[in-house]
Design a protein around this motif. Structure first.
Motif, PDB file in Angstrom:
ATOM      1  N   ILE A 129      65.206  12.133 153.071  1.00 24.26           N
ATOM      2  CA  ILE A 129      63.870  11.984 153.996  1.00 24.26           C
ATOM      3  C   ILE A 129      64.638  12.043 155.990  1.00 24.26           C
ATOM      4  O   ILE A 129      65.606  11.528 155.512  1.00 24.26           O
ATOM      5  N   VAL A 130      63.772  12.273 155.907  1.00 24.65           N
ATOM      6  CA  VAL A 130      63.730  12.193 157.452  1.00 24.65           C
ATOM      7  C   VAL A 130      62.710  11.673 158.541  1.00 24.65           C
ATOM      8  O   VAL A 130      61.810  12.608 158.187  1.00 24.65           O
ATOM      9  N   GLY A 131      63.344  11.049 158.904  1.00 20.47           N
ATOM     10  CA  GLY A 131      62.108  10.856 160.267  1.00 20.47           C
ATOM     11  C   GLY A 131      61.853  11.824 161.405  1.00 20.47           C
ATOM     12  O   GLY A 131      63.348  11.668 161.984  1.00 20.47           O
ATOM     13  N   TYR A 185      55.527  15.958 153.395  1.00 24.59           N
ATOM     14  CA  TYR A 185      55.528  15.429 155.031  1.00 24.59           C
ATOM     15  C   TYR A 185      54.234  14.610 154.735  1.00 24.59           C
ATOM     16  O   TYR A 185      53.065  14.593 154.001  1.00 24.59           O
ATOM     17  N   HIS A 186      54.197  14.053 156.412  1.00 31.18           N
ATOM     18  CA  HIS A 186      53.170  13.415 156.993  1.00 31.18           C
ATOM     19  C   HIS A 186      53.267  13.393 157.983  1.00 31.18           C
ATOM     20  O   HIS A 186      54.505  12.628 158.583  1.00 31.18           O
ATOM     21  N   HIS A 187      52.474  13.378 158.909  1.00 32.75           N
ATOM     22  CA  HIS A 187      52.557  14.173 160.660  1.00 32.75           C
ATOM     23  C   HIS A 187      52.352  12.188 161.004  1.00 32.75           C
ATOM     24  O   HIS A 187      50.803  11.917 160.899  1.00 32.75           O
ATOM     25  N   ASN A 188      52.718  11.702 161.878  1.00 30.60           N
ATOM     26  CA  ASN A 188      51.757  10.485 161.718  1.00 30.60           C
ATOM     27  C   ASN A 188      51.295  10.268 162.990  1.00 30.60           C
ATOM     28  O   ASN A 188      50.134   9.408 163.261  1.00 30.60           O
ATOM     29  N   GLY A 189      51.180  11.102 163.947  1.00 32.54           N
ATOM     30  CA  GLY A 189      49.917  11.408 164.860  1.00 32.54           C
ATOM     31  C   GLY A 189      50.069   9.910 166.080  1.00 32.54           C
ATOM     32  O   GLY A 189      51.357   9.756 166.313  1.00 32.54           O
ATOM     33  N   ASN A 190      49.024  10.127 166.603  1.00 28.88           N
ATOM     34  CA  ASN A 190      48.790   8.562 167.735  1.00 28.88           C
ATOM     35  C   ASN A 190      49.082   7.479 167.117  1.00 28.88           C
ATOM     36  O   ASN A 190      48.703   7.126 166.782  1.00 28.88           O
ATOM     37  N   HIS A 191      49.383   7.013 167.975  1.00 29.58           N
ATOM     38  CA  HIS A 191      50.329   4.554 167.963  1.00 29.58           C
ATOM     39  C   HIS A 191      50.844   5.185 169.036  1.00 29.58           C
ATOM     40  O   HIS A 191      51.945   5.682 169.482  1.00 29.58           O
ATOM     41  N   GLU A 192      51.533   3.827 168.914  1.00 24.21           N
ATOM     42  CA  GLU A 192      51.599   2.894 169.397  1.00 24.21           C
ATOM     43  C   GLU A 192      53.755   3.358 169.988  1.00 24.21           C
ATOM     44  O   GLU A 192      53.875   3.475 171.204  1.00 24.21           O
ATOM     45  N   ALA A 193      53.763   3.430 169.018  1.00 26.97           N
ATOM     46  CA  ALA A 193      55.271   3.295 168.722  1.00 26.97           C
ATOM     47  C   ALA A 193      55.528   5.485 169.279  1.00 26.97           C
ATOM     48  O   ALA A 193      56.697   5.933 168.688  1.00 26.97           O
ATOM     49  N   SER A 194      55.239   6.501 169.294  1.00 27.65           N
ATOM     50  CA  SER A 194      54.924   7.089 169.283  1.00 27.65           C
ATOM     51  C   SER A 194      54.068   8.324 170.648  1.00 27.65           C
ATOM     52  O   SER A 194      53.146   8.678 171.128  1.00 27.65           O
ATOM     53  N   TYR A 195      54.906   7.790 171.627  1.00 28.59           N
ATOM     54  CA  TYR A 195      54.655   7.968 173.175  1.00 28.59           C
ATOM     55  C   TYR A 195      53.853   9.040 172.737  1.00 28.59           C
ATOM     56  O   TYR A 195      53.314   9.405 174.424  1.00 28.59           O
ATOM     57  N   VAL A 223      68.974   9.334 154.524  1.00 29.46           N
ATOM     58  CA  VAL A 223      68.691   9.381 155.497  1.00 29.46           C
ATOM     59  C   VAL A 223      68.468   9.277 156.503  1.00 29.46           C
ATOM     60  O   VAL A 223      69.525   9.290 157.277  1.00 29.46           O
ATOM     61  N   MET A 224      67.262  10.141 157.418  1.00 35.78           N
ATOM     62  CA  MET A 224      67.702  11.326 158.540  1.00 35.78           C
ATOM     63  C   MET A 224      67.157  10.718 159.472  1.00 35.78           C
ATOM     64  O   MET A 224      65.611  10.293 159.410  1.00 35.78           O
ATOM     65  N   THR A 273      55.433  11.887 166.117  1.00 33.14           N
ATOM     66  CA  THR A 273      56.732  11.753 165.037  1.00 33.14           C
ATOM     67  C   THR A 273      56.035  11.898 163.650  1.00 33.14           C
ATOM     68  O   THR A 273      55.215  11.949 163.776  1.00 33.14           O
ATOM     69  N   GLY A 274      56.943  12.274 162.914  1.00 31.34           N
ATOM     70  CA  GLY A 274      56.476  13.056 161.010  1.00 31.34           C
ATOM     71  C   GLY A 274      57.375  12.417 160.228  1.00 31.34           C
ATOM     72  O   GLY A 274      58.783  11.909 160.755  1.00 31.34           O
ATOM     73  N   ILE A 275      56.996  12.442 158.834  1.00 29.60           N
ATOM     74  CA  ILE A 275      58.242  12.092 157.793  1.00 29.60           C
ATOM     75  C   ILE A 275      58.457  13.360 156.964  1.00 29.60           C
ATOM     76  O   ILE A 275      56.810  14.335 156.446  1.00 29.60           O
TER      77      ILE A 275
END
Length: 305
Positions: free
Chosen positions: A65-67, A87-97, A40-41, A101-103
């Motif tokens: 797996i890469v964060g 892959y998955h791009h997390n987009g808008n959330h509180e912990a991604s100012y 995990v990276m 962020t993505g996986i």
């Protein structure tokens, strides 16, 4: 009557496919043998750096797996295609100012979530990965260096700015932590660890001779999450593990460990932790043309079978 049946069918279809519409395509778990290890990276790739260098860095680490932080959705898509990863791009959330962020995953992403993804390594073994990029400003180590704040004020300031960002993530993983499920949390936290800024380190002149109980790392430990690097290397003096920064030559720079792989779960054990980056005494995996100003962290885990 026919129109009523059609309406019910439409409503049912929307409800069934709503998760995919919100979080992206889901992939079925594969009937395969559970791997012996999982790498995990966490990797802040730095905005607008060459994609080929980023791809080479991930290949060099052999991460499963890469964060990823500081990544756009189109760029993440491109990296996944070139690596033959999901892959998955997390987009808008509180912990991604910066919504950045993505996986990336060697294994199919079975369910994308707001803060990460659930990935089945095989049909019987799901893992849950979360990925964050917390606020970079204000950056307390610089303020401490410049005499703008003291240790207590550093804790107060960090708690005020980053605690509201990490709390929803911890709430989201609460049941998984309670159940002992495999959980991984990666990210650029932009905050040091209380496991590093200790009295022992301060007595050796590290961190400006200051000891600080940084609130995010302390809270994660309280919730049952373990720091993979510090588990493998418990001596914070002999193995400081600096991830910030790869830039050299500035005598006023504050080098620190702010990128982490955390883990929790029954039977999960880290057996190795490495720093990837440009050639330096801090780097374990040297990568020519390494593109980022952060060293990446790669943790290898054995899994309960």
């Amino acid at each position: 009557m026919l129109s009523m049946h059609i309406s019910r069918w439409l409503v049912l279809s929307i409800l069934l496919f709503l998760p995919n519409l919100l979080f992206g395509q889901q992939s079925p778990a594969e009937n395969r043998a559970l791997p012996d290890t999982l790498r995990v990276m966490t990797f802040n790739v730095l905005y607008a750096t060459p994609d080929e260098a980023t791809i080479q860095a991930i290949k060099s680490t052999k991460a499963d797996i890469v964060g990823v932080q500081e990544i756009s959705e189109p760029r993440l898509n491109y990296l996944a295609r070139e690596l033959d990863y999901y892959y998955h791009h997390n987009g808008n959330h509180e912990a991604s100012y910066e919504n950045d962020t993505g996986i990336l995953s060697r294994y199919p992403i079975s369910r994308a979530t707001k803060y990460g993804a659930t990935i089945y390594l095989n049909v019987d073994y799901p893992i849950h990965i979360y990925n964050v990029h917390l606020s970079a400003s204000p950056y307390e180590p610089y303020d401490l260096r410049d005499g703008k704040i003291d240790e207590a004020e550093a804790v107060q300031q960090a708690r005020f700015h980053r605690f509201p960002q990490i709390q929803p993530v911890l709430k989201d993983m609460k049941e998984e932590l309670k159940a002992g499920a495999p959980v991984f949390l990666t990210g650029d936290f932009n905050e040091p660890s209380h496991l590093d800024w200790t009295r022992k380190a301060a007595s050796k002149g590290m961190h400006g001779g200051k000891s600080v109980q940084w609130p995010i790392s302390f809270e994660l430990a309280r919730q049952g999450l373990k720091d993979a690097y510090r588990t493998v290397y418990p001596d914070e003096v002999n193995h400081p593990g600096f991830t910030w920064t790869t830039l050299q030559g500035d005598p006023d720079e504050v080098h620190d460990r702010i990128d982490y792989v955390y883990y929790s779960g029954d039977g999960i054990k880290p057996v190795d932790a490495s720093l990837a980056g440009i050639s330096s005494e801090e780097t374990d995996i040297t990568i020519d043309g390494y593109p980022s100003d952060h060293r990446a962290v790669v943790a290898t885990f054995i899994l309960k079978k």
